[in-house]
Design an enzyme around this catalytic site. Structure first.
Site, PDB file in Angstrom:
ATOM      1  N   THR A  94      37.182  39.313  36.623  1.00 37.91           N
ATOM      2  CA  THR A  94      37.971  39.816  35.510  1.00 37.91           C
ATOM      3  C   THR A  94      37.413  39.348  34.178  1.00 37.91           C
ATOM      4  O   THR A  94      37.775  40.342  33.090  1.00 37.91           O
ATOM      5  CB  THR A  94      39.225  38.577  35.238  1.00 37.91           C
ATOM      6  OG1 THR A  94      39.931  38.964  36.445  1.00 37.91           O
ATOM      7  CG2 THR A  94      40.323  39.117  34.293  1.00 37.91           C
ATOM      8  N   HIS A 112      35.284  42.480  33.403  1.00 39.28           N
ATOM      9  CA  HIS A 112      36.307  43.493  32.939  1.00 39.28           C
ATOM     10  C   HIS A 112      36.125  43.311  31.443  1.00 39.28           C
ATOM     11  O   HIS A 112      36.101  44.169  30.609  1.00 39.28           O
ATOM     12  CB  HIS A 112      37.420  43.626  33.514  1.00 39.28           C
ATOM     13  CG  HIS A 112      37.242  43.778  34.971  1.00 39.28           C
ATOM     14  ND1 HIS A 112      36.212  44.704  35.512  1.00 39.28           N
ATOM     15  CD2 HIS A 112      38.092  43.588  36.099  1.00 39.28           C
ATOM     16  CE1 HIS A 112      36.196  44.765  36.982  1.00 39.28           C
ATOM     17  NE2 HIS A 112      37.325  44.039  37.144  1.00 39.28           N
ATOM     18  N   HIS A 163      38.496  31.420  32.761  1.00 39.91           N
ATOM     19  CA  HIS A 163      39.722  30.773  33.245  1.00 39.91           C
ATOM     20  C   HIS A 163      39.333  29.843  34.247  1.00 39.91           C
ATOM     21  O   HIS A 163      40.289  29.117  34.496  1.00 39.91           O
ATOM     22  CB  HIS A 163      40.806  31.835  33.617  1.00 39.91           C
ATOM     23  CG  HIS A 163      40.516  32.750  34.572  1.00 39.91           C
ATOM     24  ND1 HIS A 163      39.982  34.040  34.349  1.00 39.91           N
ATOM     25  CD2 HIS A 163      40.350  32.513  35.784  1.00 39.91           C
ATOM     26  CE1 HIS A 163      39.790  34.643  35.366  1.00 39.91           C
ATOM     27  NE2 HIS A 163      39.767  33.765  36.478  1.00 39.91           N
ATOM     28  N   GLU A 164      38.057  29.782  34.853  1.00 43.56           N
ATOM     29  CA  GLU A 164      37.767  29.033  35.854  1.00 43.56           C
ATOM     30  C   GLU A 164      36.912  27.647  35.576  1.00 43.56           C
ATOM     31  O   GLU A 164      35.860  27.792  34.641  1.00 43.56           O
ATOM     32  CB  GLU A 164      36.756  29.958  36.913  1.00 43.56           C
ATOM     33  CG  GLU A 164      37.436  30.918  37.476  1.00 43.56           C
ATOM     34  CD  GLU A 164      36.524  31.780  38.721  1.00 43.56           C
ATOM     35  OE1 GLU A 164      35.453  31.293  38.781  1.00 43.56           O
ATOM     36  OE2 GLU A 164      37.218  32.704  39.206  1.00 43.56           O
ATOM     37  N   CYS A 191      62.677  30.834  34.084  1.00 43.81           N
ATOM     38  CA  CYS A 191      63.110  32.054  34.807  1.00 43.81           C
ATOM     39  C   CYS A 191      63.728  32.073  36.064  1.00 43.81           C
ATOM     40  O   CYS A 191      63.547  31.004  36.756  1.00 43.81           O
ATOM     41  CB  CYS A 191      62.201  33.124  34.341  1.00 43.81           C
ATOM     42  SG  CYS A 191      60.972  33.327  35.794  1.00 43.81           S
ATOM     43  N   CYS A 237      56.249  34.275  37.740  1.00 44.95           N
ATOM     44  CA  CYS A 237      57.090  33.759  36.534  1.00 44.95           C
ATOM     45  C   CYS A 237      57.255  35.382  35.816  1.00 44.95           C
ATOM     46  O   CYS A 237      56.588  35.994  35.470  1.00 44.95           O
ATOM     47  CB  CYS A 237      56.428  32.972  35.752  1.00 44.95           C
ATOM     48  SG  CYS A 237      57.538  32.731  34.001  1.00 44.95           S
ATOM     49  N   LEU A 245      44.820  40.898  48.522  1.00 50.00           N
ATOM     50  CA  LEU A 245      44.562  40.347  47.441  1.00 50.00           C
ATOM     51  C   LEU A 245      43.757  41.221  46.396  1.00 50.00           C
ATOM     52  O   LEU A 245      43.894  41.138  45.423  1.00 50.00           O
ATOM     53  CB  LEU A 245      43.619  39.032  47.516  1.00 50.00           C
ATOM     54  CG  LEU A 245      43.255  38.353  46.493  1.00 50.00           C
ATOM     55  CD1 LEU A 245      44.196  37.360  46.105  1.00 50.00           C
ATOM     56  CD2 LEU A 245      41.596  37.865  46.717  1.00 50.00           C
ATOM     57  N   GLY A 246      42.973  42.250  47.246  1.00 51.64           N
ATOM     58  CA  GLY A 246      42.418  43.103  46.313  1.00 51.64           C
ATOM     59  C   GLY A 246      43.276  43.933  45.445  1.00 51.64           C
ATOM     60  O   GLY A 246      44.216  44.162  45.718  1.00 51.64           O
ATOM     61  N   LEU A 247      42.528  44.453  44.394  1.00 51.36           N
ATOM     62  CA  LEU A 247      43.013  45.092  43.466  1.00 51.36           C
ATOM     63  C   LEU A 247      42.602  46.545  43.439  1.00 51.36           C
ATOM     64  O   LEU A 247      41.310  46.683  43.330  1.00 51.36           O
ATOM     65  CB  LEU A 247      42.951  44.616  42.142  1.00 51.36           C
ATOM     66  CG  LEU A 247      43.910  43.086  41.890  1.00 51.36           C
ATOM     67  CD1 LEU A 247      43.627  42.417  40.689  1.00 51.36           C
ATOM     68  CD2 LEU A 247      45.451  43.378  42.175  1.00 51.36           C
ATOM     69  N   THR A 261      49.369  37.170  44.710  1.00 50.50           N
ATOM     70  CA  THR A 261      48.791  37.181  43.404  1.00 50.50           C
ATOM     71  C   THR A 261      49.013  35.583  43.032  1.00 50.50           C
ATOM     72  O   THR A 261      49.808  34.701  43.335  1.00 50.50           O
ATOM     73  CB  THR A 261      49.913  37.814  42.313  1.00 50.50           C
ATOM     74  OG1 THR A 261      49.245  37.769  41.039  1.00 50.50           O
ATOM     75  CG2 THR A 261      51.308  37.408  42.438  1.00 50.50           C
TER      76      THR A 261
HETATM   77  P1  NAD Z   1      34.136  41.156  44.374  1.00 45.07           P
HETATM   78  O1  NAD Z   1      34.669  42.295  43.572  1.00 45.07           O
HETATM   79  O2  NAD Z   1      33.204  40.213  43.897  1.00 45.07           O
HETATM   80  O3  NAD Z   1      34.329  41.244  45.776  1.00 45.07           O
HETATM   81  C1  NAD Z   1      34.520  42.567  46.732  1.00 45.07           C
HETATM   82  C2  NAD Z   1      33.781  42.506  47.561  1.00 45.07           C
HETATM   83  O4  NAD Z   1      34.017  43.660  48.647  1.00 45.07           O
HETATM   84  C3  NAD Z   1      32.219  43.002  47.174  1.00 45.07           C
HETATM   85  O5  NAD Z   1      31.008  41.916  47.439  1.00 45.07           O
HETATM   86  C4  NAD Z   1      32.013  44.292  47.713  1.00 45.07           C
HETATM   87  O6  NAD Z   1      30.656  44.708  47.778  1.00 45.07           O
HETATM   88  C5  NAD Z   1      32.586  44.381  48.848  1.00 45.07           C
HETATM   89  N1  NAD Z   1      33.229  45.791  49.405  1.00 45.07           N
HETATM   90  C6  NAD Z   1      33.284  46.979  48.522  1.00 45.07           C
HETATM   91  N2  NAD Z   1      33.617  48.050  49.280  1.00 45.07           N
HETATM   92  C7  NAD Z   1      34.180  47.497  50.593  1.00 45.07           C
HETATM   93  C8  NAD Z   1      34.415  48.054  51.667  1.00 45.07           C
HETATM   94  N3  NAD Z   1      34.803  49.374  51.739  1.00 45.07           N
HETATM   95  N4  NAD Z   1      34.582  47.062  52.761  1.00 45.07           N
HETATM   96  C9  NAD Z   1      34.493  46.094  52.664  1.00 45.07           C
HETATM   97  N5  NAD Z   1      34.073  45.218  51.484  1.00 45.07           N
HETATM   98  C10 NAD Z   1      33.679  45.897  50.541  1.00 45.07           C
HETATM   99  O7  NAD Z   1      35.782  40.215  44.070  1.00 45.07           O
HETATM  100  P2  NAD Z   1      36.155  38.975  44.338  1.00 45.07           P
HETATM  101  O8  NAD Z   1      36.125  38.228  43.178  1.00 45.07           O
HETATM  102  O9  NAD Z   1      35.929  38.331  45.511  1.00 45.07           O
HETATM  103  O10 NAD Z   1      37.635  39.341  44.558  1.00 45.07           O
HETATM  104  C11 NAD Z   1      38.322  40.191  45.722  1.00 45.07           C
HETATM  105  C12 NAD Z   1      39.323  41.131  45.121  1.00 45.07           C
HETATM  106  O11 NAD Z   1      40.709  40.387  44.892  1.00 45.07           O
HETATM  107  C13 NAD Z   1      39.224  41.981  43.844  1.00 45.07           C
HETATM  108  O12 NAD Z   1      39.755  43.224  44.205  1.00 45.07           O
HETATM  109  C14 NAD Z   1      39.756  41.211  43.010  1.00 45.07           C
HETATM  110  O13 NAD Z   1      40.031  42.283  41.894  1.00 45.07           O
HETATM  111  C15 NAD Z   1      40.925  40.906  43.506  1.00 45.07           C
HETATM  112  N6  NAD Z   1      41.598  39.573  42.978  1.00 45.07           N
HETATM  113  C16 NAD Z   1      43.000  39.538  42.984  1.00 45.07           C
HETATM  114  C17 NAD Z   1      43.676  38.397  42.619  1.00 45.07           C
HETATM  115  C18 NAD Z   1      44.981  38.597  42.750  1.00 45.07           C
HETATM  116  O14 NAD Z   1      45.685  37.364  42.181  1.00 45.07           O
HETATM  117  N7  NAD Z   1      45.626  39.210  43.419  1.00 45.07           N
HETATM  118  C19 NAD Z   1      42.762  37.236  41.805  1.00 45.07           C
HETATM  119  C20 NAD Z   1      41.464  37.423  41.815  1.00 45.07           C
HETATM  120  C21 NAD Z   1      40.734  38.506  42.596  1.00 45.07           C
HETATM  121 ZN    ZN Z   2      59.266  31.767  34.830  1.00 48.63          ZN
END
Ligand code: NAD
Ligand code: ZN
Length: 355
Positions: free
Chosen positions: A40, A43, A64-65, A97, A108, A271-273, A297
């Site tokens: 993040t 970004h 934030h970490e 809330c 929240c 988890l992935g976005l 999340t």
């Molecule tokens: P990151 O982007 O460092 O790790 C993602 C990994 O996936 C990379 O190493 C990449 O090479 C690999 N990858 C790419 N394509 C792939 C595929 N097809 N198959 C398998 N692996 C593949 O991210 P991170 O910091 O470890 O976070 C993981 C994910 O979680 C990200 O999408 C991030 O945006 C998301 N995230 C969500 C929350 C939430 O609260 N929901 C919080 C933090 C991060």
């Molecule tokens: Zn709240």
């Protein structure tokens, strides 16, 4: 104090001299001992499309970490005191809330994120609401303490019901070996998953190697194609497929693979976005499979933290997680840190408060 400030709606940020904040009612002032870089932050630094839409008000101190030392507390603060070593829960909530009142604070209605909506941790000092300052357990040093927020993401993804039986004795696939996916592999091994298979692009050698270090039974090349991946997972699971799939890559193709390799009645945590809208054959992916799908999340507040603290009692687990930090650099070199994460040359970068 020194702080990394994003002042303009364009790429980059600068280290500036800004006023040190003062702890008001219910607030805690924390001196940063170590911080680390999350995707993040890259970004926000790069000012990509997501950041342009998401970051509402500038200037902002981002990051934030954190692991830090409490140096002052405001009126009414009871749970922490001066000298305590804390990490930060980054979901800042209103506590009033519907969701907050019904044990779902992490979603929240009036959620603010530290370092996105409020001034964050890439600074000498940061203000936290009392409930967001989490005392770190004994034996957790600052470099590891700064990883507790993402470690909480991983813990919640692995155990969405806050219990070990979510994964114990099960065949689990983790797609994506980024820092959070790697943490999930270590957690799965620590809580007794039967078999842990991680997929990651073979070109990401640092991350693939760390997969084995975290204890993965198999690290598969995500580039081998969906059919080959699904076949390999089936071969490794007596033809059944995975009991649990954790999507931690943010790649749409990996999400579809998770549904393909899931055994009927299995569970997926997402988890992935994803950058774009994902289409899915819901009938076959979820309905006929009677699959359970969890959207993840943040971290449960604070059940996930308790789960994580149990795991952190084991020195071997602490060492494993700390070894995900591939680079430790002075915060004055933060631009290089951003590059290391952007290029995936690093798994995790921690920033020492050397300005
Ligand atoms: P990151 O982007 O460092 O790790 C993602 C990994 O996936 C990379 O190493 C990449 O090479 C690999 N990858 C790419 N394509 C792939 C595929 N097809 N198959 C398998 N692996 C593949 O991210 P991170 O910091 O470890 O976070 C993981 C994910 O979680 C990200 O999408 C991030 O945006 C998301 N995230 C969500 C929350 C939430 O609260 N929901 C919080 C933090 C991060
Ligand atoms: Zn709240």
């Amino acid at each position: 104090m020194h702080a990394v400030v994003k002042r303009y709606r364009q790429p980059g940020a600068r280290i500036e001299d800004v006023e040190r904040p003062v702890a008001g009612k219910g607030e805690v002032l924390v001196e940063t001992l170590m911080s680390s870089i999350c995707g993040t932050d890259v970004h926000i630094w790069d000012w990509n499309h997501w950041a342009q839409k998401r970051v509402k008000s500038l200037p902002i101190i981002f990051g934030h970490e954190l692991c830090g030392r409490v140096v002052d507390v405001g009126e009414g603060v009871k749970s922490v005191k001066e000298g305590n070593i804390v990490s930060a829960e980054t979901h800042i909530v209103d506590g009033t809330c519907y969701q907050c009142r019904t044990d779902r604070m992490h979603i929240c209605k009036n959620l603010k994120i530290l370092g996105v909506d409020t001034d964050g941790v890439f600074a000498e000092y940061v203000l936290l609401p009392e409930r967001n300052a989490r005392k770190v357990p004994a034996g957790v040093k600052p470099h590891l303490g700064s990883l507790l927020e993402p470690l909480g993401n991983a813990t919640f993804t692995v155990m969405p019901n806050d219990c070990v039986s979510d994964v114990k004795g099960k065949n689990v696939v983790v797609t994506g070996g980024g820092p959070i996916g790697l943490m999930a592999v270590a957690i799965l091994k620590a809580v007794g998953a039967r078999q842990v298979i991680m997929s990651e692009l073979a070109s990401e050698k640092v991350r693939s190697a760390l997969g084995y270090k975290m204890g993965a039974d198999m690290v598969l090349d995500a580039g081998m194609g969906t059919e080959a991946l699904v076949e390999t997972v089936k071969d490794a699971t007596d033809g059944n497929g995975a009991d649990v799939c954790l999507e931690m890559s943010g790649a749409a193709v990996a999400l579809k693979q998770c549904f393909d390799m899931l055994t009927p009645g299995g569970r997926i945590s997402i988890l992935g976005l994803y950058n774009d809208t994902v289409t899915l054959d819901v009938n076959n992916a979820i309905t006929f499979k009677s699959a359970t799908v969890f959207g993840i999340t943040g971290r449960r507040m604070f059940q996930t933290w308790d789960q994580m603290y149990l795991l952190l009692k084991k020195p071997a687990f602490r060492e494993k997680i700390a070894s995900i930090i591939s680079h430790s650099i002075p915060i004055r070199d933060i631009e290089e840190g951003m590059r290391l994460i952007r290029t995936k040359e690093a798994a995790k970068v921690s920033l020492r408060p050397e300005w």
